[in-house]
Design a protein around this motif. Structure first.
Motif, PDB file in Angstrom:
ATOM      1  N   LEU A  96       0.822  -1.210   0.000  1.00 35.39           N
ATOM      2  CA  LEU A  96       0.000   0.000   0.000  1.00 35.39           C
ATOM      3  C   LEU A  96       0.856   1.260   0.000  1.00 35.39           C
ATOM      4  O   LEU A  96       0.504   2.271  -0.606  1.00 35.39           O
ATOM      5  CB  LEU A  96      -0.910   0.012   1.238  1.00 35.39           C
ATOM      6  N   MET A 160     -10.025   2.744  -1.623  1.00 40.50           N
ATOM      7  CA  MET A 160      -9.720   3.310  -0.314  1.00 40.50           C
ATOM      8  C   MET A 160     -10.390   4.666  -0.134  1.00 40.50           C
ATOM      9  O   MET A 160     -10.930   4.972   0.941  1.00 40.50           O
ATOM     10  CB  MET A 160      -8.200   3.453  -0.159  1.00 40.50           C
ATOM     11  N   VAL A 171      -4.885   3.050   8.903  1.00 39.75           N
ATOM     12  CA  VAL A 171      -5.782   1.953   8.539  1.00 39.75           C
ATOM     13  C   VAL A 171      -5.032   0.643   8.776  1.00 39.75           C
ATOM     14  O   VAL A 171      -3.845   0.541   8.501  1.00 39.75           O
ATOM     15  CB  VAL A 171      -6.220   2.071   7.053  1.00 39.75           C
ATOM     16  N   ALA A 176      -7.765  -2.683   5.138  1.00 38.79           N
ATOM     17  CA  ALA A 176      -7.390  -2.386   3.753  1.00 38.79           C
ATOM     18  C   ALA A 176      -7.680  -3.574   2.847  1.00 38.79           C
ATOM     19  O   ALA A 176      -8.234  -3.411   1.744  1.00 38.79           O
ATOM     20  CB  ALA A 176      -5.909  -2.018   3.678  1.00 38.79           C
ATOM     21  N   SER A 185      -5.881  -7.761  -3.326  1.00 35.54           N
ATOM     22  CA  SER A 185      -4.860  -7.706  -2.293  1.00 35.54           C
ATOM     23  C   SER A 185      -3.729  -8.686  -2.598  1.00 35.54           C
ATOM     24  O   SER A 185      -2.548  -8.337  -2.511  1.00 35.54           O
ATOM     25  CB  SER A 185      -5.464  -8.023  -0.927  1.00 35.54           C
TER      26      SER A 185
END
Length: 236
Positions: A96, A160, A171, A176, A185
């Protein structure tokens, strides 16, 4: 020596066959023959030397060009690694935190293998293989950057933001992953892991290859100006 032998043979033959001819005439003819052969020989030597020097100049330009292109590739990978990857590569949230980068995929590594084929006759063909391997690695690096950019920009960030998280908001990774979905992911985690590996491997390999190229080319073009990469500082 070859010219003298030929002329001596011809002179002997002339003296033997034309013994009644005035010797001064024969000597003059022999001198003319020697001059003709000498002129042709030295003209050939001069032309051959000129072509050799011209080829060496062209080969030196080609040698410096390939090193220059490798330095550009190194700067691209090392710069990306330093700016985007290295600050986050040990973080569990690297998938991320490593932000998309613009312009990286526009860089093209062009190696003209024909122009440096002289390395084969110099017994350095193995470095050509290393160059092709790095060229493939660099292409994979660019493709990985581009694919990850697209997913991060077009899927992760919009998801997001839609969930109310802005850049820098705290977060958890569980949150997430729930927001962007398990499939996305997993994809971006794998791409990020591969990107971290490629960035470091590409930086190390290109630096090593540039050093090898400089050493090899300096050995071939002794006393000539061969490009050498100088680093201000080495970061890890």
């Amino acid at each position: 020596m070859l010219i003298i032998s030929i002329v001596s043979f011809c002179s002997g033959a002339v003296f033997g066959v034309l013994s009644d001819v005035d010797k001064n005439t024969v000597i003059g003819a022999a001198a003319t023959l020697i001059a003709a052969f000498s002129g042709a020989y030295f003209a050939y030597r001069f032309s051959s030397e000129r072509e050799r020097k011209k080829k060496k100049e062209v080969d030196l330009v080609s040698a410096n060009r390939v090193i220059f292109n490798m330095v550009r590739a190194y700067n691209q990978i090392a710069g990306f690694n330093r700016q985007f990857v290295r600050p986050h590569k040990e973080s569990p949230a690297a998938y991320l935190e490593i932000k998309p980068s613009l312009g990286v995929s526009n860089i093209d590594l062009k190696i003209d293998y024909d122009s440096i084929s002289f390395l084969i006759s110099e017994g350095k063909a193995e470095i050509l293989t290393e160059l092709t391997e790095f060229e493939e690695l660099f292409l994979i690096f660019l493709e990985t950057v581009e694919r990850r950019n697209q997913i991060h920009l077009n899927i992760v960030q919009p998801a997001m933001e839609a969930a109310g998280f802005i850049q820098g908001s705290p977060v958890s990774l569980e949150e997430a992953d729930g927001i962007i979905g398990a499939r996305v992911s997993n994809i971006i985690k794998n791409l990020t892991f591969e990107l971290i590996r490629l960035a470091q491997h590409g930086e190390d390999k290109s630096e090593k290859l540039i050093g090898e190229l400089h050493k090899v080319m300096s050995g071939i073009f002794v006393g000539e100006n061969v490009i050498k990469m100088k680093k201000i500082e080495k970061q890890r």
